[in-house]
Design an enzyme around this catalytic site. Structure first.
Site, PDB file in Angstrom:
ATOM      1  N   ARG A 105       0.850  -1.192   0.000  1.00  0.00           N
ATOM      2  CA  ARG A 105       0.000   0.000   0.000  1.00  0.00           C
ATOM      3  C   ARG A 105       0.890   1.249   0.000  1.00  0.00           C
ATOM      4  O   ARG A 105       1.960   1.260   0.625  1.00  0.00           O
ATOM      5  CB  ARG A 105      -0.862  -0.030   1.264  1.00  0.00           C
ATOM      6  CG  ARG A 105      -1.840   1.102   1.436  1.00  0.00           C
ATOM      7  CD  ARG A 105      -2.988   1.023   0.486  1.00  0.00           C
ATOM      8  NE  ARG A 105      -4.101   1.857   0.906  1.00  0.00           N
ATOM      9  CZ  ARG A 105      -5.076   2.237   0.075  1.00  0.00           C
ATOM     10  NH1 ARG A 105      -5.072   1.865  -1.192  1.00  0.00           N
ATOM     11  NH2 ARG A 105      -6.067   2.973   0.513  1.00  0.00           N
ATOM     12  N   THR A 378      -8.774   0.871  -9.600  1.00  0.00           N
ATOM     13  CA  THR A 378      -8.297  -0.380  -9.015  1.00  0.00           C
ATOM     14  C   THR A 378      -8.504  -1.562  -9.964  1.00  0.00           C
ATOM     15  O   THR A 378      -9.255  -1.474 -10.929  1.00  0.00           O
ATOM     16  CB  THR A 378      -9.025  -0.602  -7.652  1.00  0.00           C
ATOM     17  OG1 THR A 378      -8.915   0.581  -6.899  1.00  0.00           O
ATOM     18  CG2 THR A 378      -8.537  -1.753  -6.878  1.00  0.00           C
ATOM     19  N   ASN A 398      -6.165   4.264  -7.175  1.00  0.00           N
ATOM     20  CA  ASN A 398      -7.377   4.917  -6.673  1.00  0.00           C
ATOM     21  C   ASN A 398      -8.245   5.379  -7.828  1.00  0.00           C
ATOM     22  O   ASN A 398      -8.658   4.551  -8.616  1.00  0.00           O
ATOM     23  CB  ASN A 398      -7.064   6.034  -5.676  1.00  0.00           C
ATOM     24  CG  ASN A 398      -8.277   6.332  -4.796  1.00  0.00           C
ATOM     25  OD1 ASN A 398      -9.119   5.466  -4.616  1.00  0.00           O
ATOM     26  ND2 ASN A 398      -8.391   7.538  -4.282  1.00  0.00           N
ATOM     27  N   ASP A 420      -7.871   8.354   0.174  1.00  0.00           N
ATOM     28  CA  ASP A 420      -8.444   7.277   0.997  1.00  0.00           C
ATOM     29  C   ASP A 420      -8.282   7.554   2.490  1.00  0.00           C
ATOM     30  O   ASP A 420      -8.855   6.854   3.326  1.00  0.00           O
ATOM     31  CB  ASP A 420      -7.795   5.925   0.647  1.00  0.00           C
ATOM     32  CG  ASP A 420      -8.474   5.276  -0.552  1.00  0.00           C
ATOM     33  OD1 ASP A 420      -9.573   5.712  -0.926  1.00  0.00           O
ATOM     34  OD2 ASP A 420      -7.892   4.340  -1.119  1.00  0.00           O
ATOM     35  N   SER A 449      -7.827   1.133   3.235  1.00  0.00           N
ATOM     36  CA  SER A 449      -8.281   0.639   1.932  1.00  0.00           C
ATOM     37  C   SER A 449      -9.529  -0.221   2.093  1.00  0.00           C
ATOM     38  O   SER A 449      -9.842  -0.694   3.195  1.00  0.00           O
ATOM     39  CB  SER A 449      -7.156  -0.192   1.315  1.00  0.00           C
ATOM     40  OG  SER A 449      -7.602  -0.836   0.152  1.00  0.00           O
ATOM     41  N   SER A 450     -10.221  -0.431   0.983  1.00  0.00           N
ATOM     42  CA  SER A 450     -11.336  -1.386   0.961  1.00  0.00           C
ATOM     43  C   SER A 450     -10.982  -2.631   0.155  1.00  0.00           C
ATOM     44  O   SER A 450     -11.830  -3.513  -0.031  1.00  0.00           O
ATOM     45  CB  SER A 450     -12.572  -0.738   0.339  1.00  0.00           C
ATOM     46  OG  SER A 450     -12.978   0.360   1.106  1.00  0.00           O
ATOM     47  N   GLY A 469     -13.458  -1.376  -7.236  1.00  0.00           N
ATOM     48  CA  GLY A 469     -14.767  -0.745  -7.018  1.00  0.00           C
ATOM     49  C   GLY A 469     -14.848   0.149  -5.805  1.00  0.00           C
ATOM     50  O   GLY A 469     -15.940   0.374  -5.287  1.00  0.00           O
ATOM     51  N   GLY A 470     -13.696   0.659  -5.313  1.00  0.00           N
ATOM     52  CA  GLY A 470     -13.731   1.619  -4.204  1.00  0.00           C
ATOM     53  C   GLY A 470     -14.421   1.028  -2.989  1.00  0.00           C
ATOM     54  O   GLY A 470     -14.210  -0.124  -2.621  1.00  0.00           O
TER      55      GLY A 470
HETATM   56  N1  GLY Z   1      -8.267   3.015  -3.520  1.00  0.00           N
HETATM   57  C1  GLY Z   1      -9.335   2.179  -3.161  1.00  0.00           C
HETATM   58  C2  GLY Z   1      -9.099   1.429  -1.906  1.00  0.00           C
HETATM   59  O1  GLY Z   1      -7.973   1.145  -1.575  1.00  0.00           O
HETATM   60  O2  GLY Z   1     -10.031   1.118  -1.214  1.00  0.00           O
END
Ligand code: GLY
Length: 577
Positions: A105, A378, A398, A420, A449-450, A469-470
């Site tokens: 990350r 992503t 992102n 984020d 992050s997701s 998908g965020g």
């Molecule tokens: N950039 C999307 C995430 O890491 O959740």
């Protein structure tokens, strides 16, 4: 009865039962093959899937293939991921059953500070965490790739990066998805002449079929092929990156790049009706939110429910799990994340105690999150090799085309992962997600992050899945997991119509095919606010190794342009480390 079982006689009985169970289980297990009958790669772009196949056919293992797929995606899908971004690689090593997540990350630069995206009145300055050099975190993907090669792969980076370098030098054909993404970000991209020069044509999205070469990126990748991590984080590339970012108004220092390191993290592990769920730990919220939601659903006889009551319960589970995301989750190196407590079955029981079977709980009725007194885009790919090694990787810059800034001479399009972070407590970010202190900006911290790369395991069925998908990533992986739990094939996990609730805003976003008119009326009667998504979303790529039937199957999301391949590698056996 319970008391009797605790007696000596009961103990002996229990032992006998356990032995019998073990004999039955091991007899069954003996029939299950130890290695898959084929290898598989599923990714968002045909050239990336082909790169994975090329490396497995050359005798590489799943980890080598993951390097080739990730690097090729960085070239041909610059709107989704790239070496200017980062991500998470969830690995399973077949030889010893070791599971680990490589956390690649991005980190905040050392000069970052809590209020860096606020204006003079303390409000979020529109676009500042989204567009331009100030929005970029220190990239993690190059270090992730180098780490995979050094510790898990069998082939040199010269070999595994070769397909990506070829596509960067020779160019690739712009697809419909590329044109759509570039159309979405044209204004931001035109604000940086270098980004516009490389990724647009005359200031607009390139036409379908345009050949797009990236010679500067090829040179940067060649430096990585020759010198590994040092080829990116020190020397000529690092100097060009820092000079470009600083000229563009960013805060990077050479020392920010030099100190960047990946972290090996223990995955979070949960269970759902006999399925072992292995997923991304913090700084991703993905695994915890997924397991919390599954723990809530386990309290119901889900399989016997009709589709609409199922959807109602799933939405309520999403609401509660995403609420905890907002309060508790952040970079575990900076904030104490109560992983064990949040993923415990007892926690799910507690937060679902007020869940009504026929009525939505307004998010405002959940325990409020106090702000502290002070202060699609992503990508995901899945790989299985013939030795049973697995990779689920979700990588990101992102937003589409990241921060739309490319330090001149590098070809490295940078991320806008700084968005984020929670720039201001309980104030929505680009995905409408809120947070508090746990995810506030701090020097060298990783933004929450997701991304949810996940393995699903029973003795008979091994699943590998994930999606971009965020904020919706986690709810998509949840729906994919529930489809796996229903015994469905990967083609169903990736295609299933989607819906999503993330606590705030208090609404259910749904794809057109998710609910028919009757289901919509039923959900509204239960008190849900429904919002039709203006388009389908997500791009899931999944693999199933069905050990009971000796089959491997893979699927790419019908919403995307990706491909999934299952084949017998030429060099089976060489793919073992
Ligand atoms: N950039 C999307 C995430 O890491 O959740």
């Amino acid at each position: 009865m319970r008391v009797e079982l605790r007696s000596a006689r009961g103990g002996a009985l229990r032992l006998l039962c356990c032995c019998l169970l073990f004999v039955v289980w091991s007899a069954g297990a003996r029939e299950l093959p130890a290695t898959p009958p084929a290898a598989a790669v599923a990714s968002a772009h045909p050239l990336a899937t082909a790169a994975g196949r090329e490396i497995l056919d050359a005798g590489g293992n799943a980890f080598d293939a993951a390097i080739a797929v990730a690097a090729t995606l960085a070239v041909v899908e610059p709107y989704s991921s790239g070496i200017g971004g980062g991500g998470f690689f969830l690995l399973h090593r077949a030889a010893d059953g070791f599971n680990v997540m490589i956390d690649a990350r991005e980190t905040a630069p050392g000069a970052a500070h809590r209020d860096m995206y606020l204006d003079d009145s303390g409000d979020i300055a529109a676009g500042r965490s989204m567009n331009g050099a100030l929005a970029a975190g220190i990239p993690g993907l190059p270090a992730g790739i180098a780490h995979l090669a050094a510790h898990y792969g069998t082939l040199p980076l010269k070999t595994t990066l070769a397909p990506a370098i070829r596509h960067a030098r020779d160019g690739f054909e712009v697809t419909a998805h590329y044109s759509m993404m570039a159309g979405f970000r044209t204004d931001a991209m035109n604000a940086d002449p270098e980004t516009a020069r490389i990724f647009l044509r005359e200031g607009a999205a390139p036409a379908l079929g345009t050949r797009l070469a990236q010679p500067d990126l090829a040179v940067t990748l060649e430096r990585m092929a020759a010198d590994g991590k040092a080829g990116f984080y020190t020397g000529a590339t690092a100097e060009q990156l820092v000079a470009g970012v600083r000229a563009g108004g960013g805060l990077w220092e050479l020392s920010d790049l030099a100190r960047y390191t990946v972290v090996e993290r223990e995955p979070v592990i949960g269970s759902y009706r006999g399925i072992r769920v292995i997923s991304a730990p913090p700084p991703s919220s993905g695994g915890i939110v997924l397991i919390e939601a599954l723990n809530i659903l386990e309290g119901y006889d889900y399989a016997s429910l009709a589709p609409t009551p199922r959807a109602h319960l799933t939405i309520e589970a999403m609401r509660r799990a995403y609420r905890d995301r907002a309060e508790f989750l952040g970079d575990p190196d900076f904030t104490d994340v109560p992983v064990a407590r949040l993923t415990a079955k007892s926690h799910a029981q507690a937060i679902a105690a007020d869940l009504l079977a026929d009525r939505a709980t307004p998010s405002s009725a959940l325990k409020p999150i106090a702000p502290p007194p002070q202060g699609d885009h992503t990508t995901h790919f899945s790989v299985l090799d013939a030795a049973g090694n697995r990779v689920a990787a979700t990588l990101s810059v992102n937003f589409p085309f990241g921060c739309a800034f490319t330090p001149p001479g590098t070809g490295v399009l940078l991320n806008n992962e700084m968005d984020d972070f929670s720039s201001k407590a309980m104030t929505p970010n680009g995905y409408g997600l809120v947070g508090v202190d746990a995810n506030a900006i701090a020097p060298f911290k990783r933004p929450l992050s997701s991304m949810t790369p996940t393995f699903l395991e029973t003795p008979e069925r091994i699943g590998i899945l994930g999606t971009p998908g965020g904020s919706r990533i986690i709810s998509m992986v949840l729906l994919g997991t529930l489809s796996y739990a229903d015994g469905r094939p990967p083609s169903d996990w990736v295609a299933t119509p989607r819906y999503h609730h993330q606590y705030l805003p208090d609404e259910v976003l749904y794809e057109p095919k998710a609910f028919d008119a009757t289901a919509r009326a039923d959900l509204e009667r239960r008190g849900h606010t429904l919002k039709l998504s203006n388009r389908e979303y997500g791009n899931m790529h999944a693999i199933l190794w069905d050990r009971a039937h000796g089959e491997v199957s893979a699927a790419s999301d019908p919403r995307g342009e990706g491909t999934a391949l299952v084949w017998q590698p030429a060099a089976v056996g060489a793919a073992v480390k």
